[in-house]
Design a protein around this motif. Structure first.
Motif, PDB file in Angstrom:
ATOM      1  N   ARG A  40     -11.730   6.368   6.863  1.00 21.19           N
ATOM      2  CA  ARG A  40     -11.379   5.135   6.151  1.00 21.19           C
ATOM      3  C   ARG A  40     -11.954   5.109   4.735  1.00 21.19           C
ATOM      4  O   ARG A  40     -11.366   4.498   3.843  1.00 21.19           O
ATOM      5  CB  ARG A  40     -11.867   3.916   6.944  1.00 21.19           C
ATOM      6  CG  ARG A  40     -11.120   3.717   8.253  1.00 21.19           C
ATOM      7  CD  ARG A  40     -11.604   2.488   9.004  1.00 21.19           C
ATOM      8  NE  ARG A  40     -10.850   2.295  10.238  1.00 21.19           N
ATOM      9  CZ  ARG A  40      -9.716   1.607  10.333  1.00 21.19           C
ATOM     10  NH1 ARG A  40      -9.217   1.032   9.243  1.00 21.19           N
ATOM     11  NH2 ARG A  40      -9.106   1.472  11.487  1.00 21.19           N
ATOM     12  N   PHE A  43      -9.567   6.923   2.583  1.00 23.72           N
ATOM     13  CA  PHE A  43      -8.379   6.101   2.350  1.00 23.72           C
ATOM     14  C   PHE A  43      -8.673   5.001   1.338  1.00 23.72           C
ATOM     15  O   PHE A  43      -7.814   4.671   0.505  1.00 23.72           O
ATOM     16  CB  PHE A  43      -7.898   5.482   3.662  1.00 23.72           C
ATOM     17  CG  PHE A  43      -6.588   4.764   3.534  1.00 23.72           C
ATOM     18  CD1 PHE A  43      -5.410   5.462   3.304  1.00 23.72           C
ATOM     19  CD2 PHE A  43      -6.530   3.379   3.631  1.00 23.72           C
ATOM     20  CE1 PHE A  43      -4.194   4.798   3.169  1.00 23.72           C
ATOM     21  CE2 PHE A  43      -5.326   2.708   3.510  1.00 23.72           C
ATOM     22  CZ  PHE A  43      -4.158   3.418   3.278  1.00 23.72           C
ATOM     23  N   ALA A  44      -9.874   4.444   1.361  1.00 28.26           N
ATOM     24  CA  ALA A  44     -10.249   3.412   0.392  1.00 28.26           C
ATOM     25  C   ALA A  44     -10.218   3.966  -1.025  1.00 28.26           C
ATOM     26  O   ALA A  44      -9.834   3.268  -1.971  1.00 28.26           O
ATOM     27  CB  ALA A  44     -11.638   2.852   0.723  1.00 28.26           C
ATOM     28  N   VAL A  47      -6.620   4.049  -2.109  1.00 33.53           N
ATOM     29  CA  VAL A  47      -6.176   2.700  -2.472  1.00 33.53           C
ATOM     30  C   VAL A  47      -6.673   2.330  -3.862  1.00 33.53           C
ATOM     31  O   VAL A  47      -5.922   1.790  -4.688  1.00 33.53           O
ATOM     32  CB  VAL A  47      -6.656   1.674  -1.426  1.00 33.53           C
ATOM     33  CG1 VAL A  47      -6.366   0.251  -1.899  1.00 33.53           C
ATOM     34  CG2 VAL A  47      -5.990   1.937  -0.072  1.00 33.53           C
ATOM     35  N   THR A  48      -7.937   2.627  -4.141  1.00 37.51           N
ATOM     36  CA  THR A  48      -8.501   2.319  -5.456  1.00 37.51           C
ATOM     37  C   THR A  48      -7.830   3.132  -6.546  1.00 37.51           C
ATOM     38  O   THR A  48      -7.551   2.627  -7.637  1.00 37.51           O
ATOM     39  CB  THR A  48     -10.013   2.595  -5.456  1.00 37.51           C
ATOM     40  OG1 THR A  48     -10.640   1.770  -4.461  1.00 37.51           O
ATOM     41  CG2 THR A  48     -10.625   2.294  -6.812  1.00 37.51           C
ATOM     42  N   TYR A  50      -4.749   4.551  -6.623  1.00 39.70           N
ATOM     43  CA  TYR A  50      -3.323   4.362  -6.870  1.00 39.70           C
ATOM     44  C   TYR A  50      -2.828   2.929  -6.680  1.00 39.70           C
ATOM     45  O   TYR A  50      -1.672   2.638  -6.997  1.00 39.70           O
ATOM     46  CB  TYR A  50      -2.506   5.308  -5.976  1.00 39.70           C
ATOM     47  CG  TYR A  50      -2.659   6.746  -6.405  1.00 39.70           C
ATOM     48  CD1 TYR A  50      -2.170   7.171  -7.634  1.00 39.70           C
ATOM     49  CD2 TYR A  50      -3.337   7.659  -5.604  1.00 39.70           C
ATOM     50  CE1 TYR A  50      -2.337   8.483  -8.048  1.00 39.70           C
ATOM     51  CE2 TYR A  50      -3.507   8.978  -6.004  1.00 39.70           C
ATOM     52  CZ  TYR A  50      -2.999   9.374  -7.234  1.00 39.70           C
ATOM     53  OH  TYR A  50      -3.163  10.676  -7.646  1.00 39.70           O
ATOM     54  N   GLY A  51      -3.683   2.042  -6.192  1.00 31.53           N
ATOM     55  CA  GLY A  51      -3.262   0.662  -5.994  1.00 31.53           C
ATOM     56  C   GLY A  51      -2.736  -0.017  -7.246  1.00 31.53           C
ATOM     57  O   GLY A  51      -1.667  -0.645  -7.215  1.00 31.53           O
ATOM     58  N   TYR A  55       1.089  -1.375  -7.680  1.00 26.34           N
ATOM     59  CA  TYR A  55       1.385  -2.795  -7.860  1.00 26.34           C
ATOM     60  C   TYR A  55       2.215  -3.030  -9.119  1.00 26.34           C
ATOM     61  O   TYR A  55       3.087  -3.897  -9.135  1.00 26.34           O
ATOM     62  CB  TYR A  55       0.096  -3.620  -7.925  1.00 26.34           C
ATOM     63  CG  TYR A  55       0.404  -5.105  -7.999  1.00 26.34           C
ATOM     64  CD1 TYR A  55       0.873  -5.776  -6.879  1.00 26.34           C
ATOM     65  CD2 TYR A  55       0.255  -5.815  -9.187  1.00 26.34           C
ATOM     66  CE1 TYR A  55       1.190  -7.122  -6.933  1.00 26.34           C
ATOM     67  CE2 TYR A  55       0.573  -7.154  -9.248  1.00 26.34           C
ATOM     68  CZ  TYR A  55       1.036  -7.808  -8.122  1.00 26.34           C
ATOM     69  OH  TYR A  55       1.364  -9.126  -8.179  1.00 26.34           O
ATOM     70  N   GLN A  73       0.960  -4.154   0.400  1.00 25.83           N
ATOM     71  CA  GLN A  73       0.199  -4.069   1.642  1.00 25.83           C
ATOM     72  C   GLN A  73       0.946  -3.219   2.667  1.00 25.83           C
ATOM     73  O   GLN A  73       0.352  -2.362   3.340  1.00 25.83           O
ATOM     74  CB  GLN A  73      -0.063  -5.466   2.199  1.00 25.83           C
ATOM     75  CG  GLN A  73      -0.906  -5.472   3.470  1.00 25.83           C
ATOM     76  CD  GLN A  73      -1.199  -6.879   3.957  1.00 25.83           C
ATOM     77  OE1 GLN A  73      -0.548  -7.836   3.557  1.00 25.83           O
ATOM     78  NE2 GLN A  73      -2.177  -7.004   4.841  1.00 25.83           N
ATOM     79  N   PHE A  76       0.686   0.532   1.912  1.00 29.66           N
ATOM     80  CA  PHE A  76      -0.565   1.176   2.310  1.00 29.66           C
ATOM     81  C   PHE A  76      -0.706   1.248   3.826  1.00 29.66           C
ATOM     82  O   PHE A  76      -1.342   2.178   4.347  1.00 29.66           O
ATOM     83  CB  PHE A  76      -1.756   0.461   1.677  1.00 29.66           C
ATOM     84  CG  PHE A  76      -1.991   0.883   0.252  1.00 29.66           C
ATOM     85  CD1 PHE A  76      -2.206   2.208  -0.064  1.00 29.66           C
ATOM     86  CD2 PHE A  76      -1.977  -0.044  -0.774  1.00 29.66           C
ATOM     87  CE1 PHE A  76      -2.422   2.619  -1.373  1.00 29.66           C
ATOM     88  CE2 PHE A  76      -2.187   0.347  -2.093  1.00 29.66           C
ATOM     89  CZ  PHE A  76      -2.414   1.688  -2.392  1.00 29.66           C
ATOM     90  N   TRP A  80      -1.331   4.768   5.637  1.00 30.95           N
ATOM     91  CA  TRP A  80      -2.392   5.009   6.615  1.00 30.95           C
ATOM     92  C   TRP A  80      -1.816   5.615   7.891  1.00 30.95           C
ATOM     93  O   TRP A  80      -2.384   6.558   8.469  1.00 30.95           O
ATOM     94  CB  TRP A  80      -3.117   3.701   6.926  1.00 30.95           C
ATOM     95  CG  TRP A  80      -4.147   3.801   8.015  1.00 30.95           C
ATOM     96  CD1 TRP A  80      -4.073   3.273   9.268  1.00 30.95           C
ATOM     97  CD2 TRP A  80      -5.395   4.508   7.957  1.00 30.95           C
ATOM     98  NE1 TRP A  80      -5.193   3.582   9.988  1.00 30.95           N
ATOM     99  CE2 TRP A  80      -6.036   4.338   9.203  1.00 30.95           C
ATOM    100  CE3 TRP A  80      -6.041   5.248   6.970  1.00 30.95           C
ATOM    101  CZ2 TRP A  80      -7.271   4.881   9.501  1.00 30.95           C
ATOM    102  CZ3 TRP A  80      -7.280   5.803   7.251  1.00 30.95           C
ATOM    103  CH2 TRP A  80      -7.885   5.620   8.506  1.00 30.95           C
ATOM    104  N   LEU A  96       3.313   8.312  -2.243  1.00 33.07           N
ATOM    105  CA  LEU A  96       2.993   6.888  -2.170  1.00 33.07           C
ATOM    106  C   LEU A  96       4.064   6.042  -2.864  1.00 33.07           C
ATOM    107  O   LEU A  96       4.452   4.980  -2.356  1.00 33.07           O
ATOM    108  CB  LEU A  96       1.626   6.625  -2.808  1.00 33.07           C
ATOM    109  CG  LEU A  96       0.407   7.156  -2.044  1.00 33.07           C
ATOM    110  CD1 LEU A  96      -0.846   7.025  -2.903  1.00 33.07           C
ATOM    111  CD2 LEU A  96       0.228   6.412  -0.724  1.00 33.07           C
TER     112      LEU A  96
END
Length: 207
Positions: A40, A43-44, A47-48, A50-51, A55, A73, A76, A80, A96
């Protein structure tokens, strides 16, 4: 010998005032592999990393901020679940964005756009707008141009808008856009040309 050892240690040991070597950042491939195994924390980091870009994309394809947040949401969540089967046939970023595009288009099919003008924030593309003098009149012109581009983008069909965003904002290659959109590079060029032509007509007063 003792003196030599002292000098060597002094050279090899960073002082309190000198920063040590920067910790190397994990590659996308390493993060994807670790996240695919259930890590995890890895994965975080994904997210940081490419988030924000994801968006930017979903918020310009969809009409409402709440819809964009839901799509992000869901993207992602899909990532996952899907990373265990990710084999790196495409770059992680491209993969992604492919997931995000699918989520956006599924939403557009379920909830057709209304005739009302949706909200969109184009602050991130202002650096691509011709520079204006830093005076009140110039600043107002710049703000008006952003608003005009906002409206013009919303007139494009979803596929043209998506291709334009991926190329002009995210700086994707034609090959990567083709992968995200599941079309050929020639089709990408055609959509991009039509999008640019429409924007040129819509924004002709700003040329």
């Amino acid at each position: 010998m003792a003196g030599w050892a002292t000098r060597r240690d002094a050279r090899s040991t960073p002082s309190a005032d000198q920063p040590g070597p920067a910790t190397p950042q994990p590659t996308d491939e390493a993060l994807a592999r670790r996240a695919g195994l259930g890590d995890r924390d890895a994965f975080a980091v994904i997210v940081t990393r490419y988030g924000p870009a994801l968006y930017r994309f979903v918020s310009r394809v969809l009409d409402e901020p709440a819809d964009a947040e839901d799509a992000l949401q869901e993207t992602f969540i899909d990532a996952w679940k899907g990373l265990s089967g990710f084999r790196g046939d495409a770059a992680l970023q491209t993969w992604l964005f492919t997931l995000a595009r699918r989520r956006c288009y599924a939403h557009l099919k379920r909830f057709p756009r209304s005739g009302s003008r949706p909200h969109v924030n184009l602050d991130d593309v202002t650096d691509r707008i011709p520079a204006r003098d830093a005076d009140p009149a110039g600043l107002q012109l710049g703000q008006d141009l952003v608003a005009a581009l906002d409206t013009a983008l919303r007139t494009l069909p979803p596929r043209q808008r998506s291709v334009w965003i991926l190329r002009q904002i995210e700086d994707f290659t034609y090959a990567d856009i083709a992968t995200v959109m599941a079309i050929s590079p020639d089709a990408v060029r055609g959509l991009l040309e039509r999008a640019r032509a429409t924007l040129a007509i819509t924004l002709k007063e700003w040329r």
